[in-house]
Motif scaffolding. Structure first.
Motif, PDB file in Angstrom:
ATOM      1  N   TYR A  18      31.981  37.825  48.809  1.00  0.00           N
ATOM      2  CA  TYR A  18      33.254  37.264  48.989  1.00  0.00           C
ATOM      3  C   TYR A  18      33.888  37.836  50.305  1.00  0.00           C
ATOM      4  CZ  TYR A  18      33.712  36.307  44.078  1.00  0.00           C
ATOM      5  OH  TYR A  18      33.736  35.718  42.718  1.00  0.00           O
ATOM      6  N   PHE A  22      38.939  39.618  49.130  1.00  0.00           N
ATOM      7  CA  PHE A  22      38.599  39.909  47.699  1.00  0.00           C
ATOM      8  C   PHE A  22      39.536  40.970  47.430  1.00  0.00           C
ATOM      9  CE2 PHE A  22      35.693  42.121  50.606  1.00  0.00           C
ATOM     10  CZ  PHE A  22      35.896  43.488  50.063  1.00  0.00           C
ATOM     11  N   THR A  23      39.604  40.853  45.929  1.00  0.00           N
ATOM     12  CA  THR A  23      40.279  42.204  45.376  1.00  0.00           C
ATOM     13  C   THR A  23      39.639  43.110  44.465  1.00  0.00           C
ATOM     14  OG1 THR A  23      41.044  40.940  43.700  1.00  0.00           O
ATOM     15  CG2 THR A  23      42.655  40.718  45.477  1.00  0.00           C
ATOM     16  N   ARG A  25      40.157  43.689  41.412  1.00  0.00           N
ATOM     17  CA  ARG A  25      40.035  42.892  40.093  1.00  0.00           C
ATOM     18  C   ARG A  25      38.836  41.742  40.213  1.00  0.00           C
ATOM     19  NH1 ARG A  25      43.814  43.578  36.404  1.00  0.00           N
ATOM     20  NH2 ARG A  25      45.265  44.011  38.084  1.00  0.00           N
ATOM     21  N   ASP A  26      38.787  41.139  41.551  1.00  0.00           N
ATOM     22  CA  ASP A  26      37.791  40.091  41.635  1.00  0.00           C
ATOM     23  C   ASP A  26      36.502  40.643  41.406  1.00  0.00           C
ATOM     24  OD1 ASP A  26      39.661  38.198  42.369  1.00  0.00           O
ATOM     25  OD2 ASP A  26      39.360  38.609  44.601  1.00  0.00           O
ATOM     26  N   TYR A  29      35.498  42.415  37.972  1.00  0.00           N
ATOM     27  CA  TYR A  29      35.388  41.170  37.119  1.00  0.00           C
ATOM     28  C   TYR A  29      34.003  40.557  37.121  1.00  0.00           C
ATOM     29  CZ  TYR A  29      35.836  36.722  34.575  1.00  0.00           C
ATOM     30  OH  TYR A  29      35.787  35.615  33.642  1.00  0.00           O
ATOM     31  N   ASP A  30      33.657  40.231  38.475  1.00  0.00           N
ATOM     32  CA  ASP A  30      32.240  39.418  38.770  1.00  0.00           C
ATOM     33  C   ASP A  30      31.215  40.246  38.397  1.00  0.00           C
ATOM     34  OD1 ASP A  30      33.826  37.195  39.293  1.00  0.00           O
ATOM     35  OD2 ASP A  30      32.870  37.043  41.344  1.00  0.00           O
ATOM     36  N   GLU A  63      48.316  42.966  44.656  1.00  0.00           N
ATOM     37  CA  GLU A  63      47.060  43.679  44.772  1.00  0.00           C
ATOM     38  C   GLU A  63      46.715  43.792  46.135  1.00  0.00           C
ATOM     39  OE1 GLU A  63      43.434  43.388  42.101  1.00  0.00           O
ATOM     40  OE2 GLU A  63      44.495  41.511  41.684  1.00  0.00           O
ATOM     41  N   GLN A  65      44.418  43.054  49.227  1.00  0.00           N
ATOM     42  CA  GLN A  65      43.280  42.025  49.685  1.00  0.00           C
ATOM     43  C   GLN A  65      42.259  42.817  50.432  1.00  0.00           C
ATOM     44  OE1 GLN A  65      42.585  38.501  49.167  1.00  0.00           O
ATOM     45  NE2 GLN A  65      44.159  38.530  47.459  1.00  0.00           N
TER      46      GLN A  65
END
Length: 198
Positions: A18, A22-23, A25-26, A29-30, A63, A65
């Motif tokens: 990413y 990206f954050t 949370r991204d 989660y991934d 959030e 970035q």
């Protein structure tokens, strides 16, 4: 990469995928890594100059970035909380890499000298101990047994066993007198318990 991947490694691989945005949370989660661990690693990467915040947060609920600034390749950067490189374990990394490069045989003193850098100096004692353990697990073979001790002694000579090369991460000698290979994700040698001592 062979073997099990650490949380840090999984996080780094997704960050690289990413790279442009990206954050927290991204990434969490991934990778299925908890938010606290993810936040801590992102902070280390930001302090170390590997990632940078790419947006201005207007509201407290916005959030952050991020984007990747410095990509050092497949291996996840090993950093302290303040973004400095982790030194612990570097001597074994350097010895493992040096043994693989060397074509012939060597003793512990030669290995210590060749594996040392200006940042991390490998002590002869650490090299002797590491070689002794690697020999038990078959990563190196003794080609000439040492004779005597002290100034007049001749140290043992070793050769790297190329068929036992499992990957770039060095086998780790653990406190339990065992060797864990992170490339395979398992303990490959364990000192036998002397039942007479129990």
């Amino acid at each position: 990469m062979l073997g099990g991947k650490s949380k840090r490694q999984r996080l780094w691989e997704v960050i690289r995928a990413y790279r442009d945005g990206f954050t927290l949370r991204d990434i969490a989660y991934d990778t299925d890594v908890d938010m606290t661990t993810t936040r801590s690693y992102l902070q280390s990467l930001e302090r170390g100059g590997f990632i940078q915040q790419s947006n201005e947060t207007v509201h407290i609920c916005d959030e952050k970035q991020y984007r990747l600034l410095k990509d050092n390749g497949l291996e996840a950067p090993r950093l302290t909380r303040d973004g400095q490189p982790v030194i612990q374990g570097r001597a074994q990394e350097q010895m493992w890499r040096t043994m693989r490069i060397l074509g012939g045989d060597f003793n512990y003193q030669e290995l210590a000298g060749l594996a040392s850098t200006s940042e991390v100096v490998v002590s002869p004692i650490a090299a002797r101990d590491y070689l002794k353990h690697l020999a038990h697990a078959g990563y190196v073979a003794v080609v000439a047994k040492g004779k005597g001790r002290g100034a007049g002694g001749v140290p043992s000579r070793y050769r790297f066993n190329r068929s036992r090369y499992t990957g770039p991460r060095p086998p780790m000698v653990q406190r339990t007198k065992s060797i864990y290979d992170p490339n395979l994700g398992k303990v490959v040698w364990q000192e036998e318990v002397d039942h007479d001592d129990l």
